[in-house]
Structure formats: structure tokens, C-alpha cells
Enzyme design. Structure first.
Site, short mmCIF file in Angstrom:
data_model
loop_
_atom_site.label_atom_id
_atom_site.label_comp_id
_atom_site.label_asym_id
_atom_site.label_seq_id
_atom_site.Cartn_x
_atom_site.Cartn_y
_atom_site.Cartn_z
N LYS A 23 4.22 2.24 8.76
CA LYS A 23 2.99 3.02 8.96
C LYS A 23 1.77 2.10 8.98
O LYS A 23 0.90 2.23 9.85
CB LYS A 23 2.86 4.06 7.84
CG LYS A 23 1.67 4.99 8.00
CD LYS A 23 1.53 5.94 6.83
CE LYS A 23 2.68 6.89 6.72
NZ LYS A 23 2.47 7.89 5.65
N ASN A 54 -2.59 18.96 -0.54
CA ASN A 54 -3.73 18.25 0.03
C ASN A 54 -3.58 18.06 1.53
O ASN A 54 -4.49 18.39 2.30
CB ASN A 54 -3.89 16.89 -0.66
CG ASN A 54 -5.00 16.06 -0.06
OD1 ASN A 54 -4.79 15.28 0.86
ND2 ASN A 54 -6.21 16.25 -0.55
N LYS A 99 0.86 -1.19 0.00
CA LYS A 99 0.00 0.00 0.00
C LYS A 99 0.88 1.23 0.00
O LYS A 99 1.83 1.33 0.79
CB LYS A 99 -0.89 0.03 1.26
CG LYS A 99 -1.99 1.07 1.15
CD LYS A 99 -3.09 0.59 0.24
CE LYS A 99 -4.07 1.67 -0.15
NZ LYS A 99 -3.59 2.55 -1.23
N LYS A 150 5.30 1.88 -2.81
CA LYS A 150 5.39 3.28 -3.26
C LYS A 150 5.83 3.29 -4.72
O LYS A 150 6.52 2.38 -5.19
CB LYS A 150 6.40 4.07 -2.41
CG LYS A 150 6.09 5.55 -2.32
CD LYS A 150 4.88 5.82 -1.43
CE LYS A 150 4.62 7.30 -1.25
NZ LYS A 150 3.55 7.55 -0.28
N SER A 170 -7.50 4.90 3.15
CA SER A 170 -7.43 4.06 1.96
C SER A 170 -7.94 2.66 2.27
O SER A 170 -8.61 2.02 1.44
CB SER A 170 -5.98 3.97 1.47
OG SER A 170 -5.59 5.15 0.80
N THR A 218 -5.97 12.34 5.46
CA THR A 218 -4.63 12.53 6.01
C THR A 218 -4.56 13.80 6.85
O THR A 218 -4.03 13.79 7.97
CB THR A 218 -3.57 12.58 4.89
OG1 THR A 218 -3.68 11.41 4.09
CG2 THR A 218 -2.17 12.65 5.48
#
Length: 427
Positions: A99, A226, A75, A111, A360, A195
């Protein structure tokens, strides 16, 4: 035989490895297990040939890294930025593993990105890059293998292009491969702000637990994309006084507090969503250099821009009592030591900004089940989970007399290490 430690010239990967090795040594993690977790399972590099609007052909480099699948599918976001490289993607995937582990969700770390300047691309050029990149990484992504999401330079529309491309290639709709999609296309209500809401929630939980004032407490936010913009929005709604915000155009400072709704509206009306000219919008606002945000006195500073923003050159200038990391890897190890000597308490990125990946996960669950939640349910569950996660790490830090970053690492690494041991080497 002692483990041979990996090194890197990339500041972000070097930071990630240094933090991991320090925690692994403190835990007494076996050398073999340390070596496994210090390396990524898969690193993919692809070429992304694209016809530009002027008819020329350019070939961009694209990357996707899966650090660990011990806990579940990879993820992590996909960024379109001119500094994207394999080492950066690996470092960010590395941090995503911890995380996700710390957040208690069934994901590993991934990533990716494309080396391009998204601000210089037309909408059509960006779509061509997105679709070609998606087609090139199609063999390595999937709802149960690796689930990308938006990051720097990408957005919900990009996720639609990704999803549509791979769905057409596979001959069936694949909505759960990518998260961060629009609500109108299998997205989740609340995901876009997740976030920022989580970072702001961590800042509030920190002030609550140390007995500091929340209402009227002075905070600064570096970065107004964002994450930074939604962080500022929720801090303002919690009653805190946001005295400075910044983006690539400069720092905007007002000792009496900025009008954050006005700043959000101003940025939304800018073609590049920047704060250009905001000093002319709100009386009393002073425009300063970007780096000046580090010199402003406040209770909490929230770096929500790029990695390495707080480093050996500027850490000693920081006048905040607390730092809550909204960006990925915004504080270098050298800066961490300087801040510790100054008595500045740092809430690490993979705790503070984990609401993005938790959000997510919520979207992924909804896509797999077809059961979609209200925004109120989404936000309520997110705030509850972020507050619980913060308190768990806070209590661990106090019980074991270690800094928050180390406490978070120890808890996160332990969960992944246990999964690796249970599953064995054939992952």
C-alpha cells in the site's frame, strides 16, 4: 533452487501470500528476492499485564510486526480486538508494504495490536492497556524506524496515550512516532476522515472512468466505523445514493437512499457508536440481517468492515457491478475468482484505502517540520493524489490486460524489489 513458498492457516495471511506469490511469478522476480519479500523483517510479541477496574490482573498479548523497511520506516495501525494474533498482524503489515509503495510514499509496512475486546473495556482499562503496550514496544518504534497509527478499536486518544508514554520514557516529546493524533496534540486537520475520503474518491473515479452515473448512482457500505461512516458521508456529498449501510447490529436499507447525515448523528449519539435502532429514525428504512447487504443490487459495494467478509460462501450472491475495498483484505482469493467470472470489477484495498496512510504521511511531515496545513490544503492534496494513483493503476491494468488487483501488486512490488536490490541484504 526454487523458492519454498510460505503457507498459513490464517485466512488473511494466506490471502496476502497467495496474491504476492502470484504477482512475483508473473513478474519473473528472482527466487531469492521473492523469498526476502515473503518474510517479515521483525515480529515482536509482548505480554501486557493490566490491573482491571475490579482489582483483578489480566495479561493480554500484544504484537508489532515490521514487514519491510526497504523504502523507509514501517507504517501501519494498532488494533485492539479479540481476534488479533501474530499471523493477522503479519498479513496486515505485508499488505501495508504494498500500500505504501503504491501510494508513492517513503514507508514500509508495519502492523500491531493487542488481543482484547475494546467494547468491553472501560476508558481507564483501555488507557492502562495502551500505556503498558506502548512501554513494551518502545524499543522497536520510532519516527525513523516504525510509526504506528489508529486501527480497529483504537482512536486519536489512544495515540495520545502511546505518544505520552514513550515521550516520558525517553525524556523528550516524540510527536512523530505515532500518527492519527488529535489536532490539539500534534495531529493533522483532515486526518480522521482521510481513509473514507480516499475510498469514496476511488469509487467516484471508477464510475467516471467507466462512464457510469455518479449523481444518483446506487452504492452500499458494509461497516460503519471510522472508514465506513466517512466513506458513506463523502459518497453522499458526491451525490451518490447510499441505499444500504451496516454494522454489527444489522443492515439498514432504503431503496430511495438513506439520510447519511442523520445516520452519522445517530451513531455518534450511541454509547458504542453503533446504528442500533436507526430503522426507527428515518421513515422507510428496513432493518435486515448483517449478511443481507451482499444481496442488494447497486452499482458499487464498498466493504469497509473486517477482512474475509467476501468469501466463497457469499461471493456468488453479490449483485453489485463494482466493489471498492475499504477494509483490509475483505475479499478472499476464492471470492476473487468467483467475482471475476461474474464480471464484477474489484478495486483492491491497498489502492482504495491507501488515503489513510497517505494522510498519516502528511501528518508525519507536519510533525517533523512543525508546519501545519489547513484542512482544505490537506483534502485537496489527498483527493488529487488518490485520483492520480487510481488512474495509474487503471491504465496499467488496461495496457497489460490484467485485473486491478494484479496491476496494483505488480506496480507496488516492483518499487520495493528495486529498493531491496539497491540496498542489498543488510537492511
Amino acid at each position: 533452487m526454487a523458492v519454498v513458498k510460505r503457507t498459513s492457516e490464517n485466512v488473511l495471511l494466506r490471502t496476502a501470500l497467495a496474491n504476492f506469490y502470484g504477482a512475483a511469478e508473473e513478474m519473473g522476480l528472482p527466487d531469492g528476492l521473492t523469498d526476502i519479500l515473503a518474510h517479515s523483517e521483525r515480529k515482536t510479541c509482548v505480554s501486557v499485564p493490566v490491573e482491571m477496574d475490579d482489582g483483578s490482573i489480566r495479561v493480554f498479548e500484544g504484537f508489532r510486526v515490521l514487514h519491510s523497511s526497504a523504502l523507509g520506516p514501517g507504517k501501519g495501525g494498532v488494533r485492539f480486538h479479540q481476534d488479533v494474533c501474530m499471523d493477522e498482524c503479519e498479513a496486515l503489515a505485508f499488505m501495508m508494504t504494498w500500500k505504501c509503495s503504491l501510494a508513492g510514499i517513503p514507508y514500509g509496512g508495519g502492523k500491531g495490536g493487542v488481543n482484547c475486546d475494546s467494547l468491553k473495556l472501560s476508558a481507564k482499562e483501555k488507557e492502562r492497556i495502551a500505556r503498558t503496550f506502548a512501554a513494551r514496544i518502545e524499543p522497536v518504534v520510532g519516527a525513523m524506524t516504525d510509526v504506528p497509527a489508529p486501527d480497529l478499536g483504537t482512536d486519536p486518544q489512544t495515540m495520545v496515550w502511546f505518544t505520552d508514554t514513550i515521550s516520558k520514557m525517553r525524556g523528550r516529546l516524540e510527536p512523530a512516532i505515532f500518527t492519527g493524533k488529535p489536532v490539539s496534540f500534534w495531529g493533522a486537520r483532515g486526518r480522521g476522515a482521510a481513509t473514507g475520503l480516499g475510498v469514496a474518491t476511488c469509487a467516484k473515479a471508477l464510475l467516471d472512468v467507466v462512464g457510469a452515473q455518479v449523481k444518483g448512482g446506487k452504492v452500499t457500505v458494509q461497516g460503519f466505523g471510522n472508514v465506513g461512516s466517512f466513506t458513506a458521508k463523502f459518497l453522499h456529498e458526491f451525490g451518490m445514493k447510499v441505499v444500504a449501510i451496516s454494522d454489527i447490529t444489522g443492515t439498514y436499507y432504503c431503496p430511495d437512499g438513506l439520510d447519511i447525515p442523520k445516520a452519522l448523528a445517530h451513531a455518534a449519539n450511541d454509547p458504542k457508536r453503533l446504528l442500533t435502532g436507526f430503522e426507527k429514525v428515518q421513515p422507510g428504512v428496513k432493518k435486515m440481517e448483517c449478511a443481507d447487504i451482499f444481496d442488494i443490487e447497486c452499482e458499487v459495494m464498498l466493504p469497509c468492515a473486517m477482512e474475509g467478509a467476501i468469501n466463497a460462501k457469499n461471493a456468488d450472491k453479490i449483485k453489485a457491478k463494482f466493489i471498492v475495498e475499504g477494509a483490509n483484505g475483505p475479499t478472499t482469493p476464492e471470492a476473487d475468482e468467483i467475482l471475476a467470472k461474474k464480471g464484477v470489477l474489484v478495486i483492491p484495498d491497498f489502492l482504495a484505502n491507501s488515503a489513510g496512510v497517505i494522510g498519516s504521511y502528511y501528518e508525519w511531515c507536519q510533525d517533523l517540520s512543525g508546519d501545519f496545513w489547513t484542512e482544505e490544503r490537506y483534502n485537496e492534496r489527498l483527493v488529487h493524489q488518490m485520483t492520480e494513483n487510481f488512474m495509474r493503476v487503471w491504465n496499467y491494468s488496461k495496457e497489460h490486460n490484467v485485473r486491478m488487483r494484479r496491476a496494483a501488486f505488480l506496480a507496488a512490488i516492483h518499487r520495493v524489489a528495486e529498493a531491496v536490490k539497491m540496498r542489498g541484504l543488510f537492511l
